[in-house]
Design an enzyme around this catalytic site. Sequence first.
Site, PDB file in Angstrom:
ATOM      1  N   ASN A   1       0.797  -1.225   0.000  1.00  0.00           N
ATOM      2  CA  ASN A   1       0.000   0.000   0.000  1.00  0.00           C
ATOM      3  C   ASN A   1       0.828   1.274   0.000  1.00  0.00           C
ATOM      4  O   ASN A   1       0.329   2.343   0.326  1.00  0.00           O
ATOM      5  CB  ASN A   1      -0.980  -0.007   1.170  1.00  0.00           C
TER       6      ASN A   1
ATOM      7  N   LEU B   1       1.177   7.080   0.351  1.00  0.00           N
ATOM      8  CA  LEU B   1       0.454   5.950   0.893  1.00  0.00           C
ATOM      9  C   LEU B   1      -0.939   5.851   0.338  1.00  0.00           C
ATOM     10  O   LEU B   1      -1.569   6.862   0.045  1.00  0.00           O
ATOM     11  CB  LEU B   1       0.284   6.162   2.392  1.00  0.00           C
ATOM     12  N   CYS B   2      -1.400   4.641   0.272  1.00  0.00           N
ATOM     13  CA  CYS B   2      -2.789   4.446  -0.070  1.00  0.00           C
ATOM     14  C   CYS B   2      -3.494   4.016   1.209  1.00  0.00           C
ATOM     15  O   CYS B   2      -3.410   2.866   1.614  1.00  0.00           O
ATOM     16  CB  CYS B   2      -2.899   3.375  -1.121  1.00  0.00           C
ATOM     17  N   ILE B   3      -4.127   4.941   1.837  1.00  0.00           N
ATOM     18  CA  ILE B   3      -4.812   4.611   3.085  1.00  0.00           C
ATOM     19  C   ILE B   3      -6.030   5.508   3.206  1.00  0.00           C
ATOM     20  O   ILE B   3      -5.962   6.716   2.966  1.00  0.00           O
ATOM     21  CB  ILE B   3      -3.844   4.741   4.295  1.00  0.00           C
TER      22      ILE B   3
ATOM     23  N   CYS C   1      -6.342   1.638  -3.307  1.00  0.00           N
ATOM     24  CA  CYS C   1      -5.819   2.455  -4.382  1.00  0.00           C
ATOM     25  C   CYS C   1      -5.178   1.557  -5.407  1.00  0.00           C
ATOM     26  O   CYS C   1      -5.105   0.365  -5.247  1.00  0.00           O
ATOM     27  CB  CYS C   1      -4.758   3.417  -3.886  1.00  0.00           C
TER      28      CYS C   1
END
Lengths: 226, 86
Positions: free
Chosen positions: A83, A90-92, A218
């Site tokens: 992620n 970041l993909c969060i 994402c």
Amino acid sequence: MSVDERKIAERMLMLELKEIQKENWVNAEAQNGNLFLWDVALVVLNPTSLYHGAYLKAELKIPKDYPMSPPEFRFLRPLFHPNIYKDGKLCISILHQPGEDEMSGELASERWSAAQRIFTVLISILSLLDDAEVSSAANVDASVMLRKDPEGYKRIVKENVETSKRDIPAGFQMPTSMDNKPPPKEEEDDDFWCDSGDSDFGADSDEDMIFGRVFSACGSRWQAAD
Amino acid sequence: MKVTIKTYNAVAYWRWDAPSDDVCGICRVQFDGTCPNCRFPGDDCPILNGKCGHSFHLHCVNDWIQTESSRGLCPMCRQKFEFEAE
């Protein structure tokens, strides 16, 4: 952007920075006194974490209308993680505006809101490290490897951790234990984490909800390409 | 004995109908204080009690609701933010 908004954000950020500086698992400072740009380092103290002992430097950019909009977070030394993009971003879900990418499958309840804080963001990022969401990857290679070759994945993570230790500033005393425990969750409200009644999904397990939900969606959705 | 009151000073205090240590979930200032934009607590900076049970400074929650991304949801519980008419 009104002057007022900026002042509000500054006042809140000053308090938050002070609060966060009391924690031993994070080393945070405003860049040249600019409260809208922080140098942070996450220190992984949890001995059961794959990232134990890591000193993860990052940059936090905070919008002038904070807390109406979420901050931007970027690891300065990108980690090999499903992620985390190669540029360290970041993909969060907690860093996403509640309204954007409707199709991502993220629940509104996992997104940014004005009640979120830098503190809650940092905690979420720490828990994302060991709790990767492989089904929708920002780094497909890492995602594939975590599933197919967990041992190899662990080796790379260990290398990442060793490399990160180069960033420990001279004179910085690495905390060795979690002795100053993170303070209790701020929201004592019982139904804070509950899904609202009109939500169709959200029957997920409660296990990821220790610090609130971390959900990442994402990059490309994982295709079963076996 | 007869007492004649010549003059007196009346003192009163007020507080919002909210737990005294409660803070606004958005600006984290106590409800008895003001939102970050205001200087004087009281009717000029009221609190709004949402039907969902979450309260905020009117000005704080107004700023949030006006952002497009909030979609009119309470920042705490993400239910539609509605408030009791006084």
